[in-house]
Motif scaffolding. Structure first.
Motif, PDB file in Angstrom:
ATOM      1  N   LEU A  58       0.837  -1.202   0.000  1.00  0.00           N
ATOM      2  CA  LEU A  58       0.000   0.000   0.000  1.00  0.00           C
ATOM      3  C   LEU A  58       0.872   1.252   0.000  1.00  0.00           C
ATOM      4  O   LEU A  58       0.577   2.230  -0.708  1.00  0.00           O
ATOM      5  N   ALA A  59       1.975   1.214   0.762  1.00  0.00           N
ATOM      6  CA  ALA A  59       2.866   2.377   0.826  1.00  0.00           C
ATOM      7  C   ALA A  59       3.524   2.643  -0.518  1.00  0.00           C
ATOM      8  O   ALA A  59       3.639   3.797  -0.951  1.00  0.00           O
ATOM      9  N   VAL A  60       3.957   1.581  -1.198  1.00  0.00           N
ATOM     10  CA  VAL A  60       4.586   1.751  -2.507  1.00  0.00           C
ATOM     11  C   VAL A  60       3.581   2.340  -3.493  1.00  0.00           C
ATOM     12  O   VAL A  60       3.908   3.228  -4.294  1.00  0.00           O
ATOM     13  N   GLY A  61       2.343   1.880  -3.445  1.00  0.00           N
ATOM     14  CA  GLY A  61       1.308   2.457  -4.296  1.00  0.00           C
ATOM     15  C   GLY A  61       1.083   3.926  -4.001  1.00  0.00           C
ATOM     16  O   GLY A  61       0.905   4.736  -4.920  1.00  0.00           O
ATOM     17  N   SER A  62       1.118   4.280  -2.719  1.00  0.00           N
ATOM     18  CA  SER A  62       0.929   5.679  -2.344  1.00  0.00           C
ATOM     19  C   SER A  62       2.055   6.556  -2.871  1.00  0.00           C
ATOM     20  O   SER A  62       1.823   7.654  -3.385  1.00  0.00           O
ATOM     21  N   VAL A  63       3.288   6.072  -2.742  1.00  0.00           N
ATOM     22  CA  VAL A  63       4.429   6.846  -3.236  1.00  0.00           C
ATOM     23  C   VAL A  63       4.343   7.005  -4.757  1.00  0.00           C
ATOM     24  O   VAL A  63       4.622   8.084  -5.302  1.00  0.00           O
ATOM     25  N   ALA A  64       3.941   5.949  -5.452  1.00  0.00           N
ATOM     26  CA  ALA A  64       3.791   6.039  -6.908  1.00  0.00           C
ATOM     27  C   ALA A  64       2.729   7.068  -7.280  1.00  0.00           C
ATOM     28  O   ALA A  64       2.890   7.838  -8.238  1.00  0.00           O
ATOM     29  N   GLY A  65       1.638   7.109  -6.517  1.00  0.00           N
ATOM     30  CA  GLY A  65       0.606   8.103  -6.774  1.00  0.00           C
ATOM     31  C   GLY A  65       1.097   9.513  -6.533  1.00  0.00           C
ATOM     32  O   GLY A  65       0.796  10.432  -7.311  1.00  0.00           O
ATOM     33  N   LEU A  66       1.871   9.689  -5.472  1.00  0.00           N
ATOM     34  CA  LEU A  66       2.425  11.017  -5.196  1.00  0.00           C
ATOM     35  C   LEU A  66       3.344  11.481  -6.316  1.00  0.00           C
ATOM     36  O   LEU A  66       3.421  12.669  -6.624  1.00  0.00           O
ATOM     37  N   ALA A  67       4.041  10.536  -6.944  1.00  0.00           N
ATOM     38  CA  ALA A  67       5.015  10.897  -7.974  1.00  0.00           C
ATOM     39  C   ALA A  67       4.365  11.541  -9.187  1.00  0.00           C
ATOM     40  O   ALA A  67       4.986  12.367  -9.860  1.00  0.00           O
ATOM     41  N   ILE A  68       3.119  11.174  -9.489  1.00  0.00           N
ATOM     42  CA  ILE A  68       2.489  11.720 -10.698  1.00  0.00           C
ATOM     43  C   ILE A  68       1.255  12.564 -10.393  1.00  0.00           C
ATOM     44  O   ILE A  68       0.662  13.129 -11.307  1.00  0.00           O
ATOM     45  N   SER A  69       0.874  12.663  -9.119  1.00  0.00           N
ATOM     46  CA  SER A  69      -0.368  13.367  -8.781  1.00  0.00           C
ATOM     47  C   SER A  69      -0.322  14.831  -9.183  1.00  0.00           C
ATOM     48  O   SER A  69      -1.329  15.392  -9.647  1.00  0.00           O
ATOM     49  N   GLY A  70       0.839  15.466  -9.017  1.00  0.00           N
ATOM     50  CA  GLY A  70       0.925  16.884  -9.363  1.00  0.00           C
ATOM     51  C   GLY A  70       0.594  17.144 -10.814  1.00  0.00           C
ATOM     52  O   GLY A  70      -0.179  18.059 -11.142  1.00  0.00           O
ATOM     53  N   ARG A  71       1.161  16.352 -11.713  1.00  0.00           N
ATOM     54  CA  ARG A  71       0.900  16.543 -13.139  1.00  0.00           C
ATOM     55  C   ARG A  71      -0.554  16.223 -13.479  1.00  0.00           C
ATOM     56  O   ARG A  71      -1.175  16.894 -14.312  1.00  0.00           O
ATOM     57  N   LEU A  72      -1.105  15.185 -12.852  1.00  0.00           N
ATOM     58  CA  LEU A  72      -2.510  14.852 -13.100  1.00  0.00           C
ATOM     59  C   LEU A  72      -3.422  16.008 -12.699  1.00  0.00           C
ATOM     60  O   LEU A  72      -4.347  16.375 -13.444  1.00  0.00           O
ATOM     61  N   ILE A  73      -3.170  16.580 -11.525  1.00  0.00           N
ATOM     62  CA  ILE A  73      -4.038  17.647 -11.021  1.00  0.00           C
ATOM     63  C   ILE A  73      -3.860  18.911 -11.843  1.00  0.00           C
ATOM     64  O   ILE A  73      -4.826  19.646 -12.092  1.00  0.00           O
ATOM     65  N   ALA A  92     -11.371  -0.328  -5.165  1.00  0.00           N
ATOM     66  CA  ALA A  92     -10.140  -1.099  -4.988  1.00  0.00           C
ATOM     67  C   ALA A  92     -10.011  -1.691  -3.595  1.00  0.00           C
ATOM     68  O   ALA A  92      -9.580  -2.845  -3.450  1.00  0.00           O
ATOM     69  N   LEU A  93     -10.367  -0.948  -2.544  1.00  0.00           N
ATOM     70  CA  LEU A  93     -10.142  -1.456  -1.192  1.00  0.00           C
ATOM     71  C   LEU A  93     -10.985  -2.691  -0.882  1.00  0.00           C
ATOM     72  O   LEU A  93     -10.440  -3.707  -0.433  1.00  0.00           O
ATOM     73  N   PRO A  94     -12.304  -2.679  -1.099  1.00  0.00           N
ATOM     74  CA  PRO A  94     -13.061  -3.914  -0.842  1.00  0.00           C
ATOM     75  C   PRO A  94     -12.651  -5.054  -1.763  1.00  0.00           C
ATOM     76  O   PRO A  94     -12.638  -6.224  -1.348  1.00  0.00           O
ATOM     77  N   ALA A  95     -12.286  -4.733  -3.021  1.00  0.00           N
ATOM     78  CA  ALA A  95     -11.838  -5.793  -3.933  1.00  0.00           C
ATOM     79  C   ALA A  95     -10.543  -6.407  -3.431  1.00  0.00           C
ATOM     80  O   ALA A  95     -10.368  -7.636  -3.462  1.00  0.00           O
ATOM     81  N   ALA A 110      -1.701  -6.542  -5.873  1.00  0.00           N
ATOM     82  CA  ALA A 110      -1.756  -5.600  -6.993  1.00  0.00           C
ATOM     83  C   ALA A 110      -2.923  -4.627  -6.820  1.00  0.00           C
ATOM     84  O   ALA A 110      -2.782  -3.421  -7.061  1.00  0.00           O
ATOM     85  N   VAL A 111      -4.065  -5.125  -6.379  1.00  0.00           N
ATOM     86  CA  VAL A 111      -5.225  -4.257  -6.186  1.00  0.00           C
ATOM     87  C   VAL A 111      -4.996  -3.337  -4.984  1.00  0.00           C
ATOM     88  O   VAL A 111      -5.401  -2.171  -4.999  1.00  0.00           O
ATOM     89  N   LEU A 112      -4.320  -3.847  -3.944  1.00  0.00           N
ATOM     90  CA  LEU A 112      -4.012  -3.007  -2.795  1.00  0.00           C
ATOM     91  C   LEU A 112      -3.048  -1.888  -3.192  1.00  0.00           C
ATOM     92  O   LEU A 112      -3.170  -0.754  -2.717  1.00  0.00           O
ATOM     93  N   PHE A 113      -2.106  -2.201  -4.065  1.00  0.00           N
ATOM     94  CA  PHE A 113      -1.239  -1.168  -4.633  1.00  0.00           C
ATOM     95  C   PHE A 113      -2.096  -0.101  -5.326  1.00  0.00           C
ATOM     96  O   PHE A 113      -1.853   1.101  -5.175  1.00  0.00           O
ATOM     97  N   GLY A 114      -3.108  -0.546  -6.074  1.00  0.00           N
ATOM     98  CA  GLY A 114      -3.999   0.393  -6.756  1.00  0.00           C
ATOM     99  C   GLY A 114      -4.751   1.277  -5.787  1.00  0.00           C
ATOM    100  O   GLY A 114      -4.943   2.474  -6.043  1.00  0.00           O
ATOM    101  N   TYR A 115      -5.172   0.702  -4.635  1.00  0.00           N
ATOM    102  CA  TYR A 115      -5.844   1.533  -3.643  1.00  0.00           C
ATOM    103  C   TYR A 115      -4.894   2.589  -3.088  1.00  0.00           C
ATOM    104  O   TYR A 115      -5.257   3.764  -2.944  1.00  0.00           O
TER     105      TYR A 115
END
Length: 444
Positions: A58-73, A92-95, A110-115
């Motif tokens: 979950l932490a690795v997924g969060s860091v990956a999201g932070l890496a591109i969130s600025g450009r997305l926003i 994603a979380l219930p799945a 993989a799905v937890l990474f997505g969450y």
């Protein structure tokens, strides 16, 4: 100076209110995951090491999201970004829980990474929108918003305990909370402007923002002059959050990365420092008090609740403090209180003083993160990337810091290891001036 109409103030207030509730919803979602970790462990019969794999994923997924969130926003705006990624997180979380509990570990991870990815993008998007909303309102509101997040996380623990007592399956519990939260969030999105940058600029102009490109907005000139907190930059006047000069008509966003902006890096390390104070207490305070002061397990757990309560309450009422004393003053006082709390907690000869130390620690921790995020968003053109960079440093500390303190505590004892927090508080005291928002003309 143009007059700000009551209708415009109401609209800005609705924007602030909507983002605050979004913070509650996102905090409720993440707290829901935390509340059922013991149930997931028991159902899987997993060891602590095996459970740490889920947290790491979950932490690795969060860091990956932070890496591109600025450009997305920057490309799609906070409103559309929240709409998409809140739905993804809700699914994603219930799945992930259902797939993991069914035994399909790789797919579940993989799905937890997505969450984690979706959660962190939502986190940055709501912080950017919150910073824009408080500028449009003309009053600091970021502490209140972060207090809403804490409130949601605390509520999630209560809901999780009730679900556990009622025997509600984890996937069903997650689905009900996450889908319900997503519905509330989507219903709130119309209160957010489609073009937040334009709405913020217009509101600041109506309050008399200068049209020059100097000042507190984090321009290269202002950043280089004040990244270390130069004494010549005046604090914003009391009574309102001053307008970002860049917001009032400066040119397009700079192409360079926020990691090359000295001011953003200094603010990011301050957020990292407060993240260490908060994350270390969250992970190690009860055990440190049990081992170091000989308190009972129940009292150790209660002290963590006291810490969280102090953080949440000060965030809920902390906005007037920033309005009265300014960002830099609040940051310095917060660091001093946090350091005093750590010292008292370590040295306290009895339980009453331990309680005093924990309260001081929580109070000192409470306003650092939201104040840093607000400062990172000063320049409207680069607010998304700057907030993402500061968030990445802050979350990095909360992910890696507790591990480092655990390793240190294994060799010298957890209570003794807490002394290592003090240099980070000292750093904040000296670096706090970089977070101030300068009035028009500063930096020339």
């Amino acid at each position: 100076m143009q007059r700000v109409s009551s209708a415009e103030r109401v609209q800005a207030g609705r924007w602030v209110g909507a983002v605050t509730v979004i913070f509650v919803v996102v905090g409720l979602g993440f707290g829901t995951w935390l509340s059922r970790i013991p149930a997931i462990r028991d159902e899987l019969g997993a060891t602590p090491s095996e459970m740490s794999v889920y947290g790491l994923c979950l932490a690795v997924g969060s860091v990956a999201g932070l890496a591109i969130s600025g450009r997305l926003i920057e490309r799609f705006g906070p409103r559309r970004t929240l709409a998409v990624f809140a739905v993804l997180a809700a699914l994603a979380l219930p799945a992930a829980a259902a797939i993991i509990l069914a035994g399909a570990l790789p797919a579940g991870l993989a799905v937890l990474f997505g969450y984690g990815f979706a959660f962190s993008v939502c986190d940055v998007a709501m912080n950017v929108s919150g910073a824009n909303a408080e500028r449009a309102l003309g009053r600091p509101r970021m502490p209140l918003m972060h207090g809403g997040y804490s409130l949601g996380a605390v509520a999630a623990t209560g809901i999780g305990a009730a679900a556990e007592a009622a025997g509600v399956p984890v996937p069903l519990h997650f689905l009900a909370v996450m889908v319900g939260g997503a519905v509330v969030l989507l219903a709130l999105l119309p209160a957010l402007p489609r073009d937040e940058r334009a709405a913020r600029i217009a509101a600041e102009r109506r309050r008399g923002a200068p049209a020059s490109g100097c000042g507190a907005s984090g321009t290269d000139e202002g950043a280089s002059a004040g990244a270390a907190g130069g004494p010549g930059a005046p604090e914003a006047p009391e009574g309102e959050v001053p307008a970002s000069a860049a917001a009032a008509g400066a040119g397009p966003a700079r192409a360079s990365t926020p990691w090359r902006d000295p001011r953003i890096v200094v603010i990011g390390v301050m957020t990292l420092s407060f993240g260490l104070f908060e994350g270390t207490a969250s992970d190690w305070l009860p055990l440190a008090l049990v081992d170091g002061h000989g308190v009972s397990n129940q009292l150790g757990a209660a002290m963590l609740s006291v810490f969280f309560a102090a953080v949440m309450l000060v965030r809920l009422i902390g906005s007037p403090l920033i309005l009265r004393f300014g960002r830099s003053g609040v940051l310095r006082a917060s660091a001093a209180l946090a350091m005093a709390g750590v010292v008292v907690t370590i040295l306290a000869p009895g339980t009453p003083l331990v309680i005093v130390g924990v309260v001081l620690w929580g109070v000192g921790t409470s306003l650092g993160w939201p104040t840093g995020i607000s400062a990172a968003a000063d320049r409207v053109e680069t607010a998304a990337r700057d907030v993402a960079a500061v968030s990445a440093l802050g979350y990095g500390s909360m992910l890696l810091g507790p591990m480092a303190f655990g390793f240190l505590g294994e060799h010298v004892g957890l209570l003794t290891a807490f002394w290592a927090l003090l240099p980070f508080g000292v750093y904040v005291v000296f670096a706090a001036a970089s977070a101030r928002q300068r009035s028009a003309g500063a930096g020339h």
